[in-house]
Write an enzyme that holds these catalytic residues in place. Structure first.
Site, mmCIF file in Angstrom:
data_model
loop_
_atom_site.group_PDB
_atom_site.id
_atom_site.type_symbol
_atom_site.label_atom_id
_atom_site.label_comp_id
_atom_site.label_asym_id
_atom_site.label_seq_id
_atom_site.Cartn_x
_atom_site.Cartn_y
_atom_site.Cartn_z
ATOM 1 N N ASN A 7 -16.373 11.203 10.046
ATOM 2 C CA ASN A 7 -14.816 11.695 10.386
ATOM 3 C C ASN A 7 -15.036 13.116 10.273
ATOM 4 O OD1 ASN A 7 -12.441 12.555 10.353
ATOM 5 N ND2 ASN A 7 -11.666 10.952 8.680
ATOM 6 N N LYS A 14 -17.024 14.001 6.746
ATOM 7 C CA LYS A 14 -17.040 12.953 5.820
ATOM 8 C C LYS A 14 -17.902 12.012 6.501
ATOM 9 C CE LYS A 14 -12.409 12.889 4.455
ATOM 10 N NZ LYS A 14 -11.148 12.243 4.425
ATOM 11 N N ARG A 88 -14.794 8.689 13.929
ATOM 12 C CA ARG A 88 -13.428 8.509 13.958
ATOM 13 C C ARG A 88 -12.849 9.598 14.994
ATOM 14 N NH1 ARG A 88 -8.862 11.605 10.804
ATOM 15 N NH2 ARG A 88 -7.270 10.116 11.447
ATOM 16 N N HIS A 177 -3.113 6.099 12.924
ATOM 17 C CA HIS A 177 -3.565 5.176 11.927
ATOM 18 C C HIS A 177 -3.861 3.786 12.485
ATOM 19 C CE1 HIS A 177 -0.927 7.438 8.790
ATOM 20 N NE2 HIS A 177 -2.117 7.959 8.719
ATOM 21 N N HIS A 203 1.254 1.535 5.937
ATOM 22 C CA HIS A 203 0.101 2.401 5.659
ATOM 23 C C HIS A 203 0.786 3.662 5.136
ATOM 24 C CE1 HIS A 203 -3.842 4.669 6.225
ATOM 25 N NE2 HIS A 203 -2.911 5.530 6.044
ATOM 26 N N ARG A 236 5.363 15.688 5.381
ATOM 27 C CA ARG A 236 5.987 15.556 6.733
ATOM 28 C C ARG A 236 7.378 14.906 6.793
ATOM 29 N NH1 ARG A 236 1.201 12.851 9.282
ATOM 30 N NH2 ARG A 236 -0.257 14.237 9.532
ATOM 31 N N GLY A 328 0.604 2.868 -0.955
ATOM 32 C CA GLY A 328 0.466 1.425 -0.978
ATOM 33 C C GLY A 328 -0.207 0.691 -1.825
ATOM 34 N N ASN A 330 -1.517 1.834 -4.731
ATOM 35 C CA ASN A 330 -1.462 2.294 -6.068
ATOM 36 C C ASN A 330 -0.198 2.461 -6.729
ATOM 37 O OD1 ASN A 330 -4.586 2.652 -6.390
ATOM 38 N ND2 ASN A 330 -4.044 4.206 -4.970
ATOM 39 N N GLU A 379 -11.063 2.432 6.781
ATOM 40 C CA GLU A 379 -11.234 2.746 8.403
ATOM 41 C C GLU A 379 -12.636 3.007 8.547
ATOM 42 O OE1 GLU A 379 -8.065 5.326 6.924
ATOM 43 O OE2 GLU A 379 -7.411 5.408 9.006
HETATM 44 P P1 ADP Z 1 -4.211 10.503 2.984
HETATM 45 O O1 ADP Z 1 -3.183 10.353 4.052
HETATM 46 O O2 ADP Z 1 -4.439 11.870 2.843
HETATM 47 O O3 ADP Z 1 -5.442 9.648 3.578
HETATM 48 P P2 ADP Z 1 -4.069 8.731 0.921
HETATM 49 O O4 ADP Z 1 -3.909 7.337 1.671
HETATM 50 O O5 ADP Z 1 -5.143 9.175 -0.034
HETATM 51 O O6 ADP Z 1 -3.739 10.058 1.839
HETATM 52 O O7 ADP Z 1 -2.803 9.003 -0.160
HETATM 53 C C1 ADP Z 1 -2.725 9.954 -1.148
HETATM 54 C C2 ADP Z 1 -1.510 9.916 -1.582
HETATM 55 O O8 ADP Z 1 -1.584 8.475 -2.483
HETATM 56 C C3 ADP Z 1 -1.242 11.014 -2.812
HETATM 57 O O9 ADP Z 1 -0.586 11.941 -2.186
HETATM 58 C C4 ADP Z 1 -0.274 10.128 -4.012
HETATM 59 O O10 ADP Z 1 0.893 10.473 -3.458
HETATM 60 C C5 ADP Z 1 -0.546 8.594 -3.620
HETATM 61 N N1 ADP Z 1 -1.356 7.915 -4.539
HETATM 62 C C6 ADP Z 1 -2.575 7.739 -5.116
HETATM 63 N N2 ADP Z 1 -2.657 7.214 -6.318
HETATM 64 C C7 ADP Z 1 -1.697 6.835 -6.641
HETATM 65 C C8 ADP Z 1 -1.042 6.271 -8.004
HETATM 66 N N3 ADP Z 1 -1.697 5.989 -8.695
HETATM 67 N N4 ADP Z 1 0.604 6.173 -7.906
HETATM 68 C C9 ADP Z 1 1.144 6.981 -7.021
HETATM 69 N N5 ADP Z 1 0.764 7.520 -5.950
HETATM 70 C C10 ADP Z 1 -0.502 7.370 -5.708
#
Ligand code: ADP
Length: 393
Positions: A7, A14, A88, A177, A203, A236, A328, A330, A379
């Site tokens: 990526n 990455k 990617r 995505h 997502h 955004r 989603g 976490n 991905e």
């Molecule tokens: P990207 O779109 O940059 O790939 P990610 O899918 O890694 O982003 O998502 C990052 C976001 O996930 C962080 O900004 C945070 O808001 C959220 N996040 C990660 N871990 C947690 C958690 N334990 N609880 C709530 N939100 C979380």
């Protein structure tokens, strides 16, 4: 068979190196600040992490260092072990509806489409050219973010604007995505043991999009001409009334791209809370009864629920809702709040099952009208699978 997923960003690269015999990750890492002072790399393998500051003047330097390190660290014995490289790629416009073997035409199309993804397509070309220079004999595959969404109907992908904008300038919904939503679709097919189902794939990370999938194909998705559309995100805005743009330009003496920059980088959770784009920070502030954080969280949840409700009707009901990406996978309270707002559709979740992070888990109860899953997205693996598939054809 060993495949590298790449990526490439404008100043970063990455990678994940997969052993495709069992789809395990042999090594992964990041090269950052390429072409900027303080460039460095981090490589993770066999539970270790190696990090070093090293001058990387361009992407070719980064690829050379990466391949040297893979051998030096005995992650692989020789470069001959690398059977393919998957990239990617962000924007394939309406020309690419699936992954492709990379040739000169693909590279020239990426360049031709660069106005549609000005940050990403040129960076993708840098990544491709670097590997072409260093590993010229190894086949490469391009996996487009937009490809999965090419099955949308014209009534879905066209905007209600003058048709000539589409005809002359390609103004339409493309969606992003796609690789993640396709991975989720495949995972659901595996979990359910069938290919026919109505899925709403959420997502939600820093960026976020929701996709409606019927029988394996995308029917609609929340991002649009650019990734600015759809749900509210970390920074955004998601969908807004476009008349806000000239009004704010006038009020703040800004030009259009400055206001669009505000919508991309200073809106969403960050803009509304005036605190952070990270959902963890927002939830902490909510616990302290911070009013702006509470409104930001509630708006975020509302926009996800709006799209799920819209796609529920579009699909004529839903069999599965999936939560994936940072929030989603976490955020236990955000998933809970979204599902509570969907109670009128008969969605019920088990709070104990919802109390998990980062693993495949069905969080709905047996009597829920829709099955709700958390599925970590991958991905990189999807890119590696497509690469293997195309080089074996
Ligand atoms: P990207 O779109 O940059 O790939 P990610 O899918 O890694 O982003 O998502 C990052 C976001 O996930 C962080 O900004 C945070 O808001 C959220 N996040 C990660 N871990 C947690 C958690 N334990 N609880 C709530 N939100 C979380």
């Amino acid at each position: 068979m060993k495949i590298i997923s790449i990526n490439a960003g404008s100043s970063s690269l990455k990678f994940s190196l997969f052993n495709m015999d069992d789809e395990s990750v042999i090594a992964s890492g990041l090269f950052e600040r390429i072409g900027i002072e303080g460039s460095k790399y981090t490589i993770k393998f066999r539970g270790e992490k190696v990090s070093q500051e090293i001058e990387l003047t361009n992407h070719t330097d980064a690829v050379k260092v990466l391949l040297d390190k893979l051998v030096d660290l005995e992650i692989i014995q020789s470069l001959d072990e690398i059977d393919g490289v998957g990239h990617r790629l962000v924007h394939g416009k309406d020309k690419y509806s699936e992954s492709v073997l990379i040739n000169d035409e693909v590279v020239s199309d990426l360049d031709k489409f660069k106005d549609f993804a000005p940050l990403h397509n040129p960076a993708n070309i840098l990544g491709i050219n670097a590997f072409r220079e260093v590993l010229p004999e190894v086949p490469m595959v391009g996996v487009f973010d937009t490809a999965f969404h090419q099955t949308m109907s014209p009534a879905t992908y066209l905007y209600s604007v003058p048709y000539s904008w589409y005809q002359n300038y390609g103004v339409r919904k493309y969606g992003f995505h796609g690789t993640s939503h396709r991975y989720i679709t495949k995972m659901v097919a595996k979990l359910l043991g069938k290919e026919e189902f109505r899925l709403i794939s959420c997502h939600i990370g820093n960026g976020g999009s929701i996709t409606a999938v019927k029988d394996g194909k995308c029917v609609d998705t929340s991002m649009g001409f650019t990734p600015l559309a759809g749900i509210m995100m970390g920074t955004r805005s998601g969908d807004i009334d476009p008349s806000i743009i000239p009004y704010v330009m006038e009020q703040e003496g800004k030009n259009a791209s400055e206001v669009v920059d505000d919508l991309n980088k200073r809106s969403g959770l960050f803009g509304m809370s005036e605190y952070s784009s990270d959902m963890r920070d927002i939830l902490e502030k909510c616990d302290l009864q911070d009013e702006k954080a509470i409104i930001a969280r509630d708006k975020y949840v509302r926009r996800v629920v709006d799209y799920i409700a819209q796609y529920y009707v579009l699909l004529g009901g839903a069999d599965v809702i999936v939560f994936t990406a940072g929030v989603g996978e976490n955020s236990i309270p955000v998933r809970r709040q979204i599902c509570e707002e969907l109670a009128c559709l008969g969605v019920k979740i088990d709070l104990d099952k919802n109390n998990k992070r980062g693993e495949v888990v069905k969080i709905s109860t047996e009597d829920s009208s829709i099955q709700v899953y958390v599925i970590p997205t991958d991905e990189e693996l999807m890119i590696a699978r497509d690469t293997l598939d195309l080089i074996n054809r």
